[in-house]
Scaffold this motif. Structure first.
Motif, PDB file in Angstrom:
ATOM      1  N   PRO A 126      21.950 -16.391  16.994  1.00 20.55           N
ATOM      2  CA  PRO A 126      20.783 -17.270  16.808  1.00 20.55           C
ATOM      3  C   PRO A 126      20.988 -18.383  15.779  1.00 20.55           C
ATOM      4  O   PRO A 126      21.870 -18.302  14.923  1.00 20.55           O
ATOM      5  CB  PRO A 126      19.713 -16.292  16.310  1.00 20.55           C
ATOM      6  CG  PRO A 126      20.462 -15.221  15.617  1.00 20.55           C
ATOM      7  CD  PRO A 126      21.777 -15.081  16.341  1.00 20.55           C
ATOM      8  N   VAL A 127      20.146 -19.385  15.912  1.00 24.46           N
ATOM      9  CA  VAL A 127      20.120 -20.493  14.954  1.00 24.46           C
ATOM     10  C   VAL A 127      18.869 -20.306  14.090  1.00 24.46           C
ATOM     11  O   VAL A 127      17.749 -20.549  14.539  1.00 24.46           O
ATOM     12  CB  VAL A 127      19.988 -21.848  15.695  1.00 24.46           C
ATOM     13  CG1 VAL A 127      19.961 -22.997  14.695  1.00 24.46           C
ATOM     14  CG2 VAL A 127      21.108 -22.028  16.689  1.00 24.46           C
ATOM     15  N   LYS A 128      19.080 -19.815  12.879  1.00 23.12           N
ATOM     16  CA  LYS A 128      17.926 -19.584  11.995  1.00 23.12           C
ATOM     17  C   LYS A 128      17.974 -20.519  10.792  1.00 23.12           C
ATOM     18  O   LYS A 128      16.970 -21.102  10.403  1.00 23.12           O
ATOM     19  CB  LYS A 128      17.939 -18.140  11.466  1.00 23.12           C
ATOM     20  CG  LYS A 128      17.750 -17.063  12.510  1.00 23.12           C
ATOM     21  CD  LYS A 128      16.306 -16.930  12.922  1.00 23.12           C
ATOM     22  CE  LYS A 128      16.101 -15.772  13.900  1.00 23.12           C
ATOM     23  NZ  LYS A 128      14.786 -15.819  14.541  1.00 23.12           N
ATOM     24  N   ASN A 129      19.174 -20.605  10.182  1.00 25.71           N
ATOM     25  CA  ASN A 129      19.313 -21.317   8.909  1.00 25.71           C
ATOM     26  C   ASN A 129      20.060 -22.629   9.112  1.00 25.71           C
ATOM     27  O   ASN A 129      20.810 -22.796  10.071  1.00 25.71           O
ATOM     28  CB  ASN A 129      20.089 -20.442   7.913  1.00 25.71           C
ATOM     29  CG  ASN A 129      19.478 -19.054   7.813  1.00 25.71           C
ATOM     30  OD1 ASN A 129      18.279 -18.927   7.585  1.00 25.71           O
ATOM     31  ND2 ASN A 129      20.285 -18.015   8.010  1.00 25.71           N
ATOM     32  N   ALA A 130      19.891 -23.542   8.150  1.00 28.12           N
ATOM     33  CA  ALA A 130      20.581 -24.837   8.247  1.00 28.12           C
ATOM     34  C   ALA A 130      22.089 -24.659   8.047  1.00 28.12           C
ATOM     35  O   ALA A 130      22.891 -25.356   8.667  1.00 28.12           O
ATOM     36  CB  ALA A 130      20.017 -25.798   7.214  1.00 28.12           C
TER      37      ALA A 130
END
Ligand code: UTP
Length: 496
Positions: free
Chosen positions: A424-428
């Motif tokens: 997943p893409v959660k954080n920058a």
């Protein structure tokens, strides 16, 4: 100051409006409701607002369930010093029992293959719809648009939404049948999401098979007083009510009834931030159906005990989630009598819901429990000045979809392949960021190529559209038949 000779409500209105003349313009029902919950300040600027602003503010206030907000806020205050409930839950928790692990024997392989066929048939028969929850604000990523618009393709920059649209198209081509796509948005993401789909002509999907529906909102309250914060004289600080708002939103949008009338029996639920999810995974659909499960969840093994993931456990014969914040270091590493980690089953937020279970949930009002979170919320003060706190100053209220788990009378847990399905893409930056997610997409593509006899350097960027191949076998066949070349997967097509 001498009090005017009016009854209690008029007195409140008098104080809110400053004089009896203005009182006529205030909405009495709203004022009464606000007074009951000590939220009179929300009408502080009423007289200065245009008709349009007044209508907007009134609508926002009327949408708030002040009674529930007040109750939950008070309970959280009282409960904040005692971790008792959390400790009890952790102590009672056992590793989940109803689990289908990744196949490791011929017999298990046969079981998965059978499930895959059952799942494929359900897709052919148009029995499965996809739900994408895309209403979150994505604050950790810090992207200025709805997260589904994020450019994730390692070479093409195709968006998360495009990846999912192409997966659905490819599934429909492979299995036949219709796959309705239900996309939950929020007031924060709705218009831009719809415009994005229009702009890209729904990536070739029939627009009649895609439905957008909005989840509800919840106000933020000042953490110490419980008073609802305002973002402007005519606006409350509102935010989406959490992915658990799905249940209520499916009901109020009429989509649950529509899906039932179209013959849909199960829903494949996923979050907008994981481009490697296998949408409509036939094995997961089949296992869910074969086990008559109301709610099936795909889990992956935690990489280390304190990894920040919610974990699925059994508590008193029910499947529940324990949040990582509920576990101290020793508990997180706890093992059972067989030497297995108790808290191994990390939540991927990939679920199958049966239609009957969602109908059951909505028949009870459709509301899952509200959780309180401490957040930093910009707002205006009583003088109308913008306040930008540097520390958490507010409480927000959210519902979580996994609170549906213990409500299911039959719940199943299926072990997924972490490297393949959960990136997943959660954080920058750092873990679960665009960099790790893009790297995973390239890695998976390289593995598929290697399987077809084309070994590339580990640093090679590769991107495979779901329309080119949904899995390694399909890619191998396409390469062998000359429908695609390795070159085409490693660089952008020449501009024409
Ligand atoms: P997250 O919990 O990761 O939240 O959402 P988020 O809003 O995307 O990101 P942060 O926490 O602000 O950084 C997981 C999934 O649930 C959806 C999100 O869009 C994402 O797909 N979601 C979350 C909603 O649909 N509505 C919500 O109110 C919250």
């Amino acid at each position: 100051m001498q009090k005017p000779a009016v009854n209690a409500i008029e007195y409140i209105l008098f104080n809110l409006c400053g004089n009896r003349q203005d009182m006529k313009t205030t909405p009495p029902k709203v004022a009464t409701k606000l007074a009951e919950y000590h939220q009179e300040h929300l009408l502080q600027w009423w007289d200065e607002l245009s008709d349009e602003q007044q209508t907007s503010l009134k609508t926002q206030i009327e949408s708030v369930d002040f009674e529930t907000i007040q109750r939950v806020w008070q309970e959280s205050k009282q409960g904040s010093d005692t971790a008792d409930t959390g400790v009890d839950r952790v102590e009672q928790a056992a590793a989940p029992g109803a689990v289908v692990l990744q196949p490791s024997s011929d017999a298990e392989e046969t079981q998965w293959q059978h499930a895959t066929k059952v799942g494929a048939k359900l897709l052919t028969d148009s029995k499965v719809a996809v739900i994408t929850v895309a209403g979150g604000q994505g604050s950790r990523l810090g992207f200025a648009h709805p997260k589904g618009m994020f450019p994730i393709g390692p070479i093409s920059n195709r968006s998360l939404f495009q990846v999912f649209a192409e997966q659905i198209l490819a599934r429909k081509r492979r299995h036949g049948g219709e796959i309705p796509w239900l996309i939950m948005t929020s007031s924060a993401t709705h218009s831009e999401t719809m415009e994005f789909f229009e702009q890209h002509n729904f990536w070739g999907l029939d627009r009649n098979t895609v439905a957008f529906f909005q989840q509800g909102s919840m106000p933020a309250v000042d953490a110490s007083s419980g008073r609802v914060l305002m973002s402007a004289p005519d606006a409350l600080c509102l935010s989406p009510d959490g992915h658990g708002g799905l249940v209520m939103a499916l009901k109020t949008s009429g989509l649950l009834d529509r899906m039932a009338s179209e013959g849909v029996e199960d829903f494949f639920y996923h979050q907008v931030d994981n481009p490697t999810v296998i949408l409509c995974d036939t094995a997961l659909i089949g296992l869910h159906a074969l086990n008559n499960s109301q709610l099936t969840t795909s889990v992956v093994r935690k990489q280390y005990p304190t990894e920040p993931m919610g974990v699925l456990v059994d508590i008193n014969d029910h499947v529940e989630i324990i949040e990582y914040s509920e576990l101290n270091e020793a508990q997180a590493a706890g093992k059972d009598a067989s030497g297995q980690w108790i808290f191994w089953a990390g939540n991927t937020a990939i679920h199958m819901f049966s239609l009957g279970f969602l109908e059951h949930l909505t028949s009870g009002g459709g509301q899952l429990e509200l959780h309180v979170a401490s957040k930093t919320v910009e707002h205006i003060d009583s003088a109308g000045n913008l306040i930008k706190p540097s520390e958490p100053n507010a409480n927000k209220f959210e519902r979580f979809i996994f609170d549906a788990l213990p409500l299911a009378s039959t719940a199943l847990i299926v072990e997924g392949n972490r490297q393949r399905e959960f990136n997943p893409v959660k954080n920058a930056e750092g873990n679960d960021s665009p960099a790790t997610s893009r790297a995973a997409l390239s890695r998976i593509a390289r593995e598929w190529l290697a399987n077809a006899g084309h070994t590339l350097a580990e640093s090679a960027k590769v991107e495979i559209s779901p329309l080119t191949a949904l899995d390694a076998d399909e890619l191998a066949n396409s390469l062998a038949a000359g429908r695609i070349t390795v070159d085409a997967l490693t660089k952008l097509p020449d501009a024409t």
